[in-house]
Design a protein around this motif. Sequence first.
Motif, PDB file in Angstrom:
ATOM      1  N   GLY A   1       2.772  14.936  29.006  1.00 12.50           N
ATOM      2  CA  GLY A   1       3.820  15.293  28.048  1.00 12.50           C
ATOM      3  C   GLY A   1       3.277  15.390  26.632  1.00 12.50           C
ATOM      4  N   LEU A   2       2.401  14.451  26.259  1.00 14.32           N
ATOM      5  CA  LEU A   2       1.775  14.500  24.935  1.00 14.32           C
ATOM      6  C   LEU A   2       0.959  15.774  24.762  1.00 14.32           C
ATOM      7  CD1 LEU A   2       0.419  10.834  24.520  1.00 14.32           C
ATOM      8  CD2 LEU A   2       2.372  11.840  23.332  1.00 14.32           C
ATOM      9  N   ILE A   3       0.188  16.126  25.808  1.00 15.63           N
ATOM     10  CA  ILE A   3      -0.673  17.302  25.737  1.00 15.63           C
ATOM     11  C   ILE A   3       0.144  18.557  25.495  1.00 15.63           C
ATOM     12  CG2 ILE A   3      -2.173  18.802  27.129  1.00 15.63           C
ATOM     13  CD1 ILE A   3      -3.296  16.277  28.421  1.00 15.63           C
ATOM     14  N   VAL A   4       1.250  18.672  26.221  1.00 11.45           N
ATOM     15  CA  VAL A   4       2.090  19.869  26.095  1.00 11.45           C
ATOM     16  C   VAL A   4       2.810  19.906  24.756  1.00 11.45           C
ATOM     17  CG1 VAL A   4       4.132  21.023  27.036  1.00 11.45           C
ATOM     18  CG2 VAL A   4       2.363  20.169  28.575  1.00 11.45           C
ATOM     19  N   GLU A   5       3.394  18.765  24.371  1.00 15.60           N
ATOM     20  CA  GLU A   5       4.215  18.740  23.151  1.00 15.60           C
ATOM     21  C   GLU A   5       3.378  18.816  21.871  1.00 15.60           C
ATOM     22  OE1 GLU A   5       7.393  18.912  22.863  1.00 15.60           O
ATOM     23  OE2 GLU A   5       7.987  18.677  24.957  1.00 15.60           O
ATOM     24  N   LEU A   6       2.160  18.282  21.908  1.00 18.25           N
ATOM     25  CA  LEU A   6       1.344  18.240  20.692  1.00 18.25           C
ATOM     26  C   LEU A   6       0.231  19.282  20.693  1.00 18.25           C
ATOM     27  CD1 LEU A   6       1.038  14.362  20.246  1.00 18.25           C
ATOM     28  CD2 LEU A   6       2.649  15.926  19.145  1.00 18.25           C
ATOM     29  N   ALA A   7       0.321  20.237  21.620  1.00 14.83           N
ATOM     30  CA  ALA A   7      -0.690  21.299  21.682  1.00 14.83           C
ATOM     31  C   ALA A   7      -0.757  22.029  20.356  1.00 14.83           C
ATOM     32  CB  ALA A   7      -0.337  22.279  22.803  1.00 14.83           C
ATOM     33  N   GLY A   8      -1.965  22.278  19.894  1.00 14.34           N
ATOM     34  CA  GLY A   8      -2.146  22.970  18.615  1.00 14.34           C
ATOM     35  C   GLY A   8      -2.314  22.022  17.448  1.00 14.34           C
ATOM     36  N   LYS A   9      -2.018  20.724  17.681  1.00 19.25           N
ATOM     37  CA  LYS A   9      -2.147  19.743  16.608  1.00 19.25           C
ATOM     38  C   LYS A   9      -3.156  18.640  16.960  1.00 19.25           C
ATOM     39  CE  LYS A   9       2.598  20.382  14.946  1.00 19.25           C
ATOM     40  NZ  LYS A   9       3.911  19.720  14.694  1.00 19.25           N
ATOM     41  N   TYR A  10      -3.194  18.279  18.256  1.00 18.95           N
ATOM     42  CA  TYR A  10      -4.068  17.191  18.682  1.00 18.95           C
ATOM     43  C   TYR A  10      -4.842  17.576  19.941  1.00 18.95           C
ATOM     44  CZ  TYR A  10      -1.837  13.893  15.489  1.00 18.95           C
ATOM     45  OH  TYR A  10      -1.391  13.246  14.360  1.00 18.95           O
ATOM     46  N   ARG A  11      -6.025  17.009  20.048  1.00 16.37           N
ATOM     47  CA  ARG A  11      -6.778  17.060  21.297  1.00 16.37           C
ATOM     48  C   ARG A  11      -6.495  15.737  22.005  1.00 16.37           C
ATOM     49  NH1 ARG A  11     -12.090  14.986  22.171  1.00 16.37           N
ATOM     50  NH2 ARG A  11     -13.082  15.834  24.060  1.00 16.37           N
ATOM     51  N   VAL A  12      -5.775  15.820  23.120  1.00 14.53           N
ATOM     52  CA  VAL A  12      -5.347  14.620  23.831  1.00 14.53           C
ATOM     53  C   VAL A  12      -6.220  14.436  25.067  1.00 14.53           C
ATOM     54  CG1 VAL A  12      -3.416  13.426  24.927  1.00 14.53           C
ATOM     55  CG2 VAL A  12      -2.982  15.034  23.046  1.00 14.53           C
TER      56      VAL A  12
ATOM     57  N   PRO B   1      -6.843  14.411  15.972  1.00 15.02           N
ATOM     58  CA  PRO B   1      -6.218  15.517  15.238  1.00 15.02           C
ATOM     59  C   PRO B   1      -7.198  16.678  15.066  1.00 15.02           C
ATOM     60  CG  PRO B   1      -6.889  13.799  13.727  1.00 15.02           C
ATOM     61  CD  PRO B   1      -7.133  13.265  15.111  1.00 15.02           C
ATOM     62  N   LEU B   2      -6.692  17.875  15.178  1.00 17.30           N
ATOM     63  CA  LEU B   2      -7.533  19.045  14.967  1.00 17.30           C
ATOM     64  C   LEU B   2      -7.883  19.183  13.490  1.00 17.30           C
ATOM     65  CD1 LEU B   2      -5.894  21.624  17.413  1.00 17.30           C
ATOM     66  CD2 LEU B   2      -7.739  19.976  17.827  1.00 17.30           C
ATOM     67  N   GLU B   3      -7.001  18.669  12.623  1.00 18.46           N
ATOM     68  CA  GLU B   3      -7.299  18.575  11.189  1.00 18.46           C
ATOM     69  C   GLU B   3      -7.857  17.179  10.934  1.00 18.46           C
ATOM     70  OE1 GLU B   3      -4.301  19.761   8.398  1.00 18.46           O
ATOM     71  OE2 GLU B   3      -3.380  21.137   9.836  1.00 18.46           O
ATOM     72  N   LYS B   4      -9.100  17.092  10.530  1.00 18.53           N
ATOM     73  CA  LYS B   4      -9.797  15.812  10.437  1.00 18.53           C
ATOM     74  C   LYS B   4      -9.161  14.834   9.452  1.00 18.53           C
ATOM     75  CE  LYS B   4     -12.859  17.222  13.379  1.00 18.53           C
ATOM     76  NZ  LYS B   4     -12.796  16.747  14.784  1.00 18.53           N
ATOM     77  N   THR B   5      -8.331  15.333   8.538  1.00 18.38           N
ATOM     78  CA  THR B   5      -7.716  14.443   7.548  1.00 18.38           C
ATOM     79  C   THR B   5      -6.440  13.788   8.078  1.00 18.38           C
ATOM     80  OG1 THR B   5      -6.518  16.326   6.592  1.00 18.38           O
ATOM     81  CG2 THR B   5      -8.645  15.753   5.612  1.00 18.38           C
TER      82      THR B   5
ATOM     83  N   ASN C   1      -7.958   6.204   9.110  1.00 20.91           N
ATOM     84  CA  ASN C   1      -7.008   7.161   9.711  1.00 20.91           C
ATOM     85  C   ASN C   1      -6.872   6.981  11.216  1.00 20.91           C
ATOM     86  OD1 ASN C   1      -6.502   8.359   7.247  1.00 20.91           O
ATOM     87  ND2 ASN C   1      -7.999   9.994   7.524  1.00 20.91           N
ATOM     88  N   ILE C   2      -7.464   5.895  11.750  1.00 18.68           N
ATOM     89  CA  ILE C   2      -7.374   5.641  13.190  1.00 18.68           C
ATOM     90  C   ILE C   2      -6.403   4.481  13.432  1.00 18.68           C
ATOM     91  CG2 ILE C   2      -8.624   5.036  15.298  1.00 18.68           C
ATOM     92  CD1 ILE C   2     -11.153   6.135  13.998  1.00 18.68           C
ATOM     93  N   PHE C   3      -5.400   4.708  14.267  1.00 18.14           N
ATOM     94  CA  PHE C   3      -4.373   3.703  14.537  1.00 18.14           C
ATOM     95  C   PHE C   3      -4.342   3.383  16.032  1.00 18.14           C
ATOM     96  CE2 PHE C   3      -3.281   5.747  10.609  1.00 18.14           C
ATOM     97  CZ  PHE C   3      -2.845   4.707   9.800  1.00 18.14           C
ATOM     98  N   HIS C   4      -4.026   2.108  16.310  1.00 13.34           N
ATOM     99  CA  HIS C   4      -4.045   1.623  17.689  1.00 13.34           C
ATOM    100  C   HIS C   4      -2.633   1.278  18.156  1.00 13.34           C
ATOM    101  CE1 HIS C   4      -8.376   0.047  16.736  1.00 13.34           C
ATOM    102  NE2 HIS C   4      -8.312   1.357  16.823  1.00 13.34           N
ATOM    103  N   TYR C   5      -2.339   1.592  19.422  1.00 13.71           N
ATOM    104  CA  TYR C   5      -1.074   1.182  20.037  1.00 13.71           C
ATOM    105  C   TYR C   5      -1.377   0.500  21.362  1.00 13.71           C
ATOM    106  CZ  TYR C   5       1.809   4.133  16.945  1.00 13.71           C
ATOM    107  OH  TYR C   5       2.437   4.697  15.862  1.00 13.71           O
ATOM    108  N   GLY C   6      -0.749  -0.642  21.574  1.00 15.08           N
ATOM    109  CA  GLY C   6      -0.819  -1.300  22.873  1.00 15.08           C
ATOM    110  C   GLY C   6       0.516  -1.127  23.585  1.00 15.08           C
ATOM    111  N   PHE C   7       0.485  -0.639  24.828  1.00 14.77           N
ATOM    112  CA  PHE C   7       1.693  -0.451  25.636  1.00 14.77           C
ATOM    113  C   PHE C   7       1.682  -1.490  26.751  1.00 14.77           C
ATOM    114  CE2 PHE C   7       1.533   3.414  23.391  1.00 14.77           C
ATOM    115  CZ  PHE C   7       2.694   4.156  23.588  1.00 14.77           C
ATOM    116  N   ALA C   8       2.697  -2.347  26.808  1.00 13.38           N
ATOM    117  CA  ALA C   8       2.784  -3.379  27.833  1.00 13.38           C
ATOM    118  C   ALA C   8       3.937  -3.049  28.786  1.00 13.38           C
ATOM    119  CB  ALA C   8       2.992  -4.746  27.203  1.00 13.38           C
ATOM    120  N   PHE C   9       3.692  -3.162  30.090  1.00 12.20           N
ATOM    121  CA  PHE C   9       4.686  -2.838  31.111  1.00 12.20           C
ATOM    122  C   PHE C   9       5.032  -4.075  31.938  1.00 12.20           C
ATOM    123  CE2 PHE C   9       2.600   1.187  30.313  1.00 12.20           C
ATOM    124  CZ  PHE C   9       3.636   2.103  30.311  1.00 12.20           C
TER     125      PHE C   9
END
Length: 567
Positions: free
Chosen positions: A471-482, A499-503, A551-559
């Motif tokens: 879902g991320l790949i499809v929705e963020l296509a053109g902005k991010y390399r997932v 991000p495709l834009e390094k900034t 510019n690098i952020f971390h997320y932890g997902f717990a299930f």
Amino acid sequence: MKIKNTSHQTISLGNTAFASIREANSFYIDKTDFIRQWWESQDVATLITRPRRFGKSLNLNMLECFFSEKYRGEGELFRGLSIWNHEKYREIQGTYPVIFFSFADIKGQTFTSAREAICQVIQDLYAEFGFLKESERLSQEEKDYFSLVAPTMSDAVAAMSLKRLSMCLHSYYGKKVLIFLDEYDTPLQEAYMYGFWDELTGFMRGLFNSTFKTNPYLERALLTGITRVSKESIFSDLNNLTVITTTSEQYADCFGFTETEVFDALEKYGMSDRQIEVQTWYDGFSFGNKKDIYNPWSITCFLKEKKLRPYWANTSSNQLVGKLVREGSAQIKMVMEDLLAGKSFQTEIDEEIIFEQLQRKKGAIWSLFLAGGYLKVVKSEFDISSGRYSYELALTNQEVKMLFEDMVEGWFSDETVPYNDFLKAFLAKDLDYMNEYMNRVAEATFSTFDTGRNPSDDTNPERFYHGFVLGLIVELAGKYRVTSNRESGFGRYDVMLEPLEKTKDAFVLEFKVFNPRKEKTLEDTVANALQQINEKDYDCELLSRGIQKENIFHYGFAFEGKKVLIG
């Protein structure tokens, strides 16, 4: 029969009636050499598999128009076409009794409805040849069989019905019959989808054996379909069956349009300047050694509408394909990630589709996708030691890529789960908003990514997060390399968004299942996920690509079950 004389050929969309196309002088690319190739092969029974909308129905109807007694004296239909250049073939036009039928409309969701529909098709055939009952050439016993054929006929009568009809036609015409069956596997795919596979294959096995194997009144038979269903399923007794698949050399250019044919058509309709666009969107199919094959439906639609659209992808339900990807393993979803990113992958292919093994056997799903036209062969290699072929496969073209993107979007399109709002919160680093929405996403879609056969709490999160990544790949296509599950630093991260834009901001995600032996709360699970990102130095790859540390952020997902906590 009079052929309309006009220099401008109108494109008749969806018309699979050869005589109608020829009488109206509608747009038609000459495939009549298929008649010669098939007849000279002298194969008794042939199965040809091709993706949907590749001219299977039109070609079979063409064969009927050429061979059937119904079209005796109507060789005008073939004048000017390849087959009419051969004098000996002019002599056999319209000289055979032909039984032509299709299973394309048999889409019952129960065995009873599917069986009844097949029997109705057979009854319609008997009605078509009802004139036989008035002939003195048939015995009374042959005539009496007509009254037994009905949608509710017994299995024994159904199994023998086409063999008996062949016998009646042989008695009437004094010649053996040709039998053409179109879309033989449509009811089988439905049987797999709705859980009556064993019942239907048992019924069809008896019908096919008496029709195509033990039928002394059969001259030749030709079946078409999308898949080569395993021999054990319905063809166990048919040792006389010649199978032609998408990797076979035989009849390679008889179904679908070659690039030369497509470019000639574009020139004819004044669109030669659009060759590159058409190539990008619709090229990519390959049969045997013939590359650059185009599906006829997309090309004829484009010639008529002059617009680039996913015509072939939208022609019918892709329900089975969607089910297999959605419910597939994490490995299947990871391959889909690469495919959507324009990459290829290596696998072995067994072209004999065993539906019962689609979700278990390695490579089975890709065999189905290749047969269905969703994948193309980039190259193949034969391993002498194993005796097997290894194939490099990729998505067929832009049209197919859009089909899969739309499919993934559909997983998250429920109005109660605003996925776009979640992504906005994700990119804005709004944890409260993310947690609220992620739990709604998980509640609505968690079971969707389970196989439904042997569900396991251990595998559910992995299936879910790879579906989430698609879902991320499809929705963020053109902005991010997932990417997911790739090596970086001292381990494998779960998900990375570059991000495709390094900034712009980059993100690293780690998914963990709550472990009650090591953790007291989901908060502990989140902390362990974040700790792993740091300890394994997952930022390494992003830093090497020029992304700044800040510019690098971390997320932890717990299930824990369907409950999710993000930190």
